[in-house]
Design an enzyme around this catalytic site. Sequence first.
Site, PDB file in Angstrom:
ATOM      1  N   ARG A   1      30.664  75.363  69.495  1.00 39.59           N
ATOM      2  CA  ARG A   1      30.752  76.420  70.500  1.00 39.59           C
ATOM      3  C   ARG A   1      31.025  77.782  69.852  1.00 39.59           C
ATOM      4  O   ARG A   1      30.671  78.826  70.393  1.00 39.59           O
ATOM      5  CB  ARG A   1      31.833  76.082  71.532  1.00 39.59           C
ATOM      6  CG  ARG A   1      31.610  74.764  72.229  1.00 39.59           C
ATOM      7  CD  ARG A   1      30.289  74.734  72.972  1.00 39.59           C
ATOM      8  NE  ARG A   1      30.406  75.360  74.284  1.00 39.59           N
ATOM      9  CZ  ARG A   1      29.405  75.577  75.117  1.00 39.59           C
ATOM     10  NH1 ARG A   1      28.177  75.240  74.756  1.00 39.59           N
ATOM     11  NH2 ARG A   1      29.604  76.132  76.294  1.00 39.59           N
TER      12      ARG A   1
ATOM     13  N   HIS B   1      31.942  80.728  72.411  1.00 47.72           N
ATOM     14  CA  HIS B   1      33.395  80.667  72.476  1.00 47.72           C
ATOM     15  C   HIS B   1      34.028  81.316  71.251  1.00 47.72           C
ATOM     16  O   HIS B   1      33.458  81.276  70.152  1.00 47.72           O
ATOM     17  CB  HIS B   1      33.885  79.216  72.520  1.00 47.72           C
ATOM     18  CG  HIS B   1      33.940  78.615  73.884  1.00 47.72           C
ATOM     19  ND1 HIS B   1      34.806  79.056  74.867  1.00 47.72           N
ATOM     20  CD2 HIS B   1      33.245  77.585  74.438  1.00 47.72           C
ATOM     21  CE1 HIS B   1      34.630  78.320  75.965  1.00 47.72           C
ATOM     22  NE2 HIS B   1      33.683  77.438  75.722  1.00 47.72           N
TER      23      HIS B   1
ATOM     24  N   ASP C   1      39.622  79.702  71.490  1.00 52.02           N
ATOM     25  CA  ASP C   1      39.262  78.901  72.671  1.00 52.02           C
ATOM     26  C   ASP C   1      39.109  77.439  72.274  1.00 52.02           C
ATOM     27  O   ASP C   1      39.549  76.524  72.990  1.00 52.02           O
ATOM     28  CB  ASP C   1      37.929  79.366  73.265  1.00 52.02           C
ATOM     29  CG  ASP C   1      37.915  80.827  73.680  1.00 52.02           C
ATOM     30  OD1 ASP C   1      38.985  81.378  73.963  1.00 52.02           O
ATOM     31  OD2 ASP C   1      36.807  81.396  73.725  1.00 52.02           O
TER      32      ASP C   1
END
Length: 221
Positions: free
Chosen positions: A172, A178, A182
């Site tokens: 991610r 992201h 995160d």
Amino acid sequence: MSAAVLLVACIAAAPVFIKPADVAWETILSGPPAVGSDTEKAEIAKLLEWQAKRTATDIARCKSEETPDPFNFSDVLGDKFVEKDLPITAKLLKSVQGDVKNITALAKAKWERKRPSYVDDRIHPCVTIEENGSYPSAHAVRGVVWTRILAEIFPAKKDELLKRGLLMGEDRVISGIHFPSDVDAGQKLGDAIFEKLMADPTFATALQSAKDECEKSGVGK
């Protein structure tokens, strides 16, 4: 918005094994770095670094993980690990996914962190940009929860599964959707959710049924 209204708004489905109140997610998570902070700037630099070096293979893998699917672990467990042949295991993993979503939705709503590309327009994700909060990464949560469940079913594959589950979160960042924090938060929350699941008798029974099914199907051998 009151806590009660927020809970109703964010719950995705009726809990199967655990409720959001069962996991102290507000205590477990410290929240994202402050907007404009040095930490956030360092995270943006990391995202740009990955953007410059991600390969066609990285992009293809990130795209394959966009839709949450526990059967992505077939690249560790082999061709027999397919949903249509493992209905009991599929039901377990997808029920857990619903419980995870209920918890992460509340956390995302609390912090409402913007996705990286909305913070810095130099960031160009290679996957579809999602509109919900960036913190914590739900993909990272699921990656950890699923990998730890599967490690219970296939203990001989534990190290490989853990590596693959962590990669689901790291992808991610690689994909630009992201921030690293995160993903770190999601993986921490994933561990906490798994521990709560393991303490639930109903989950333990379902897990044993999945183990039996996978053993009979010859998965992972």
